[in-house]
Design a protein around this motif. Structure first.
Motif, PDB file in Angstrom:
ATOM      1  N   GLN A   3      25.288  15.248  -8.075  1.00 57.73           N
ATOM      2  CA  GLN A   3      23.935  15.291  -7.691  1.00 57.73           C
ATOM      3  C   GLN A   3      22.891  14.418  -8.197  1.00 57.73           C
ATOM      4  OE1 GLN A   3      22.127  18.562 -10.478  1.00 57.73           O
ATOM      5  NE2 GLN A   3      23.982  18.646 -11.348  1.00 57.73           N
ATOM      6  N   ASP A   4      23.304  13.362  -8.898  1.00 55.57           N
ATOM      7  CA  ASP A   4      22.477  12.443  -9.405  1.00 55.57           C
ATOM      8  C   ASP A   4      22.479  11.412  -8.257  1.00 55.57           C
ATOM      9  OD1 ASP A   4      22.122  13.475 -11.884  1.00 55.57           O
ATOM     10  OD2 ASP A   4      23.797  12.636 -12.833  1.00 55.57           O
ATOM     11  N   ILE A  42       7.977  16.723  -2.795  1.00 57.19           N
ATOM     12  CA  ILE A  42       8.716  15.576  -3.439  1.00 57.19           C
ATOM     13  C   ILE A  42       8.233  14.244  -2.966  1.00 57.19           C
ATOM     14  CG2 ILE A  42      10.901  16.526  -3.512  1.00 57.19           C
ATOM     15  CD1 ILE A  42      11.858  15.371  -0.838  1.00 57.19           C
ATOM     16  N   HIS A  43       7.396  14.179  -1.608  1.00 57.08           N
ATOM     17  CA  HIS A  43       6.699  13.056  -1.397  1.00 57.08           C
ATOM     18  C   HIS A  43       5.534  12.787  -2.345  1.00 57.08           C
ATOM     19  CE1 HIS A  43       9.322  12.987   1.959  1.00 57.08           C
ATOM     20  NE2 HIS A  43       8.821  11.935   2.645  1.00 57.08           N
ATOM     21  N   GLU A  44       4.998  13.845  -2.439  1.00 55.94           N
ATOM     22  CA  GLU A  44       3.690  13.773  -3.514  1.00 55.94           C
ATOM     23  C   GLU A  44       4.075  13.550  -4.949  1.00 55.94           C
ATOM     24  OE1 GLU A  44       1.578  17.748  -2.820  1.00 55.94           O
ATOM     25  OE2 GLU A  44       0.811  17.024  -0.994  1.00 55.94           O
ATOM     26  N   MET A  45       5.299  14.031  -5.335  1.00 52.94           N
ATOM     27  CA  MET A  45       5.643  13.660  -6.738  1.00 52.94           C
ATOM     28  C   MET A  45       6.063  12.332  -6.772  1.00 52.94           C
ATOM     29  SD  MET A  45       8.164  16.862  -7.259  1.00 52.94           S
ATOM     30  CE  MET A  45       9.083  16.219  -8.597  1.00 52.94           C
ATOM     31  N   GLU A  46       6.654  11.705  -5.818  1.00 48.84           N
ATOM     32  CA  GLU A  46       6.965  10.269  -5.789  1.00 48.84           C
ATOM     33  C   GLU A  46       6.016   9.138  -5.839  1.00 48.84           C
ATOM     34  OE1 GLU A  46       8.157   6.355  -5.311  1.00 48.84           O
ATOM     35  OE2 GLU A  46       7.056   7.481  -3.728  1.00 48.84           O
ATOM     36  N   GLU A  47       4.888   9.915  -5.107  1.00 50.02           N
ATOM     37  CA  GLU A  47       3.596   9.200  -4.919  1.00 50.02           C
ATOM     38  C   GLU A  47       3.024   8.964  -6.055  1.00 50.02           C
ATOM     39  OE1 GLU A  47       0.140   8.638  -1.662  1.00 50.02           O
ATOM     40  OE2 GLU A  47       0.840  10.522  -2.072  1.00 50.02           O
ATOM     41  N   LEU A  80      14.309  17.902  -9.005  1.00 47.40           N
ATOM     42  CA  LEU A  80      14.649  18.219  -7.662  1.00 47.40           C
ATOM     43  C   LEU A  80      15.068  19.720  -7.701  1.00 47.40           C
ATOM     44  CD1 LEU A  80      15.841  15.157  -5.843  1.00 47.40           C
ATOM     45  CD2 LEU A  80      13.891  16.247  -5.509  1.00 47.40           C
ATOM     46  N   ASN A  81      16.109  19.953  -8.593  1.00 45.67           N
ATOM     47  CA  ASN A  81      16.696  21.332  -8.900  1.00 45.67           C
ATOM     48  C   ASN A  81      15.596  22.226  -9.212  1.00 45.67           C
ATOM     49  OD1 ASN A  81      19.232  20.344  -8.127  1.00 45.67           O
ATOM     50  ND2 ASN A  81      19.786  20.197 -10.436  1.00 45.67           N
ATOM     51  N   ARG A  82      14.549  21.997 -10.126  1.00 46.20           N
ATOM     52  CA  ARG A  82      13.498  22.777 -10.782  1.00 46.20           C
ATOM     53  C   ARG A  82      12.811  23.161  -9.480  1.00 46.20           C
ATOM     54  NH1 ARG A  82      12.857  20.307 -14.868  1.00 46.20           N
ATOM     55  NH2 ARG A  82      11.407  18.583 -14.229  1.00 46.20           N
ATOM     56  N   LEU A  83      12.239  22.260  -8.841  1.00 48.35           N
ATOM     57  CA  LEU A  83      11.286  22.529  -7.643  1.00 48.35           C
ATOM     58  C   LEU A  83      11.986  23.441  -6.658  1.00 48.35           C
ATOM     59  CD1 LEU A  83       8.614  21.855  -6.042  1.00 48.35           C
ATOM     60  CD2 LEU A  83       9.929  19.793  -5.289  1.00 48.35           C
ATOM     61  N   ASN A 103      21.928  27.848  -6.102  1.00 45.38           N
ATOM     62  CA  ASN A 103      20.680  27.964  -5.343  1.00 45.38           C
ATOM     63  C   ASN A 103      19.930  26.496  -5.357  1.00 45.38           C
ATOM     64  OD1 ASN A 103      21.474  30.518  -5.022  1.00 45.38           O
ATOM     65  ND2 ASN A 103      19.786  31.666  -5.660  1.00 45.38           N
ATOM     66  N   ALA A 104      19.705  26.310  -6.686  1.00 43.23           N
ATOM     67  CA  ALA A 104      18.837  25.108  -6.920  1.00 43.23           C
ATOM     68  C   ALA A 104      19.358  23.830  -6.331  1.00 43.23           C
ATOM     69  CB  ALA A 104      18.728  24.909  -8.415  1.00 43.23           C
TER      70      ALA A 104
END
Length: 629
Positions: A257-258, A498-503, A513-516, A535-536
């Motif tokens: 996963q990493d 994820i794009h908004e998180m990175e930005e 990513l798992n949590r989201l 599922n995550a």
């Protein structure tokens, strides 16, 4: 794609569920099992010799395309403003080199995808990639030089009689003028553009190299778990087998996963950087603007589907009840609700079902379908080194090609109808449009394909004789809604987040990513689904996150559009069919996608088609509950 790469593919590839032969789950011993491509009868293999009769002929065209691109640069760079006649010559010459390079790339990809273990075909593919890079470098100056011209000159070109064929192409370039760079910058970006594919390549390597190991079903029969057979196992009626596969699959992916997170973060960063360089407010706006789709279409989809989630929760609760389980897990989601009377559908029977189901599309459409089945358009069965999934591809100068991994399920029959929808769209658009306007956007491509699925289902349900058959068909339709309208919107929401998180400077590590993903999964599936830790991790196995740029939302919007259009066909008959053929199938990319669909009969700039699809889901769910009582 048309403006940035100047290589307008005439058909969109669509990856669907992966199916390959395995120790049979549903087909028992009826499904043909082939160990090598040479064992498969010729009538079940596509004919790449229809493209090139020999590698020697392919090599000639590959070299020709590269040479033409160098000549193109030498002949026209710095001279485009001379006259409309010279610009027409440049566009004509570009079309010629692009048509040849498309054909070269298609042959290399099709050959490799059905025989990936052949090192000679990998060399072929690498040569085609290098050719594409060369062409991109040699043509990167072209659009910026057009945009350097005075506005009044460009306006004259757009309306010039000699440039009529290229009017929309030129208008579309001008539309994004504010986001184009000086030609030196465009040329530099073209040189480094191959680096943008690193995340994609790394994901492909991970996908290829990860081994999942053996698992056993409830009878103790051992099967080697793989990416290819995982979806089929998830459809097994053997719950312990499904659970074992699910646990093993995500346990294995979880150990990487990493690496998946670093790969995905690199992809997202490249999208955000590219958007910033081209002065877009966000990566999603940059991605949608390439096909002239308003960003509101994306946000409107997520917002409208979110309002319809109570009905999805109601369906999930019903599914739990029908499966008679104390807790519903993700590995139960694709399990058969009731055992079907016909477990395996022979391929020839599938052909007949598809042709019969698409009868409303008219006699010319039927004739083309029969040609596709009999003239080497389709590659049917699997081998160990064949690409998983299903897609349609082709070039302007070839017939369409359809890749399948047929397993004999009802979903596989639906997949045939789906991919032939793409094939017919490609055929009609190439027949009606010049090269420069024949390539259609994915936003419209998936409408033609899911329209076919809807018509096939309507035919089957109309002719269903017994309650059990009706229940099976209703659950199949509800699953199509779940996996296309709801699931793809869930993916779309994840991509946007994820794009908004990175930005905003947040790190996209595996934990984040798992949590989201887990939160979104629970939002969409509701309280009836167990929040298992596996599922995550689903984000690790969705190739579109790593290979494409805000792509999946189009599956959902297209499904909504096709739901509306299929309803029109069934109500209006021939007038609706002719309208859809004229304004959608024949249109190619001659207009922006929103206008094409509006002319065909559905306005995707509004939320109405999404609401209509949600209403159809609710009606189908009501009908299933009625049949169960």
């Amino acid at each position: 794609m048309r403006k940035n790469h100047l290589l307008s593919l005439t058909a969109a590839i669509m990856a669907l569920s992966a199916f390959t032969p395995m120790d049979s789950v549903t087909a028992e011993n009826l499904l043909p099992s082939y160990h090598s491509r040479s064992e498969i009868p010729a009538q079940y293999k596509w004919k790449t010799e229809n493209i090139y009769s020999s590698i020697k002929d392919w090599e000639k065209d590959r070299q020709k395309a590269s040479s033409l691109s160098a000549l193109f640069k030498k002949k026209y760079q710095g001279k485009l403003g001379s006259s409309p006649e010279l610009l027409k010559g440049a566009l004509d010459d570009y079309s010629e080199l692009a048509r040849i390079s498309d054909k070269v790339s298609v042959y290399a990809s099709l050959s490799r995808d059905v025989n990936a273990a052949n090192p000679k075909l990998q060399v072929l593919s690498n040569k085609a990639d290098k050719m594409s890079d060369t062409i991109s470098e040699n043509t990167a100056w072209f659009v910026p030089e057009i945009l350097e011209q005075p506005q009044n000159r460009i306006s004259t070109w757009i309306h010039h009689p000699q440039l009529k064929t290229y009017s929309y192409f030129l208008s579309d370039i001008v539309r994004t003028r504010a986001h184009s760079l000086p030609k030196e910058s465009e040329e530099l970006l073209a040189k480094v553009s191959p680096l943008g594919g690193t995340a994609n390549a790394l994901y492909g390597t991970l996908e290829k190299d990860i081994a999942f190991g053996p698992i056993k079903n409830s009878k103790g029969i051992k099967t080697t778990l793989s990416r290819s057979n995982f979806p089929s196992i998830m459809e097994s009626s053997d719950r312990s087998f499904r659970k074992a596969a699910f646990k093993k699959y995500y346990e294995t992916l979880g150990s990487f996963q990493d690496t998946f997170a670093e790969t995905l973060q690199a992809q997202v960063k490249s999208h955000n950087i590219s958007a910033a360089i081209r002065k877009y407010p966000s990566a999603v706006e940059a991605a949608l603007d390439q096909n002239d789709i308003p960003s509101e279409v994306y946000s409107q989809l997520v917002k409208t589907v979110s309002k319809g989630l109570p009905d999805l929760h109601r369906y999930i609760a019903l599914k739990k009840k029908l499966l008679k389980v104390d807790r519903l897990h993700m590995y139960d989601m694709n399990a058969p609700v009731i055992k079907a009377d016909t477990e395996y559908i022979p391929y020839k029977e599938a052909e007949s079902l598809v042709i019969k189901g698409l009868k409303p599309m008219g006699s010319d459409y039927q004739k083309l379908l029969k040609t596709a089945f009999s003239k080497g358009w389709i590659d049917v069965y699997s081998t160990a080194d064949k690409r998983s999934g299903a897609y349609q591809w082709g070039s302007y100068d070839t017939h369409p090609f359809v890749l399948l991994n047929y397993q004999g399920t009802m979903d596989d029959v639906s997949t045939i109808a789906h991919e032939l929808g793409h094939a017919m769209h490609s055929y009609y658009s190439k027949k009606s449009q010049d090269y420069i306007n024949a390539g259609y956007a994915t936003f419209t491509a998936e409408v033609a394909s899911t329209l076919n699925e809807n018509l096939l289902w309507e035919m089957q349900y109309k002719h269903a004789k017994i309650k059990k058959e009706r229940i099976n068909l209703l659950t199949q339709r509800l699953e199509h809604f779940r996996t296309t309208l709801f699931r793809q919107t869930q993916f779309a929401e994840f991509e946007k987040e994820i794009h908004e998180m990175e930005e905003s400077g947040k790190t996209l590590n595996a934990a984040a990513l798992n949590r989201l993903y887990q939160n979104l999964n629970q939002k969409y599936y509701g309280p009836s689904l167990a929040a298992d830790q596996e599922n995550a991790l689903e984000w690790t196995r969705i190739p579109h996150f790593y290979n494409y740029n805000f792509y999946v939302y189009q599956y959902a919007t297209s499904f909504a559009a096709s739901t509306a259009l299929s309803s029109q066909i069934l109500k209006e008959g021939k007038p609706a069919v002719e309208r859809i053929k004229t304004h959608l199938l024949n249109a190619g990319g001659s207009k922006d996608p929103i206008s094409i669909l509006k002319d065909a009969g559905v306005d995707m700039s509004t939320s109405a088609p999404i609401n209509q699809a949600l209403s159809a889901f609710r009606t189908t769910l009501d009908e299933l509950e009625k049949q169960l009582n």
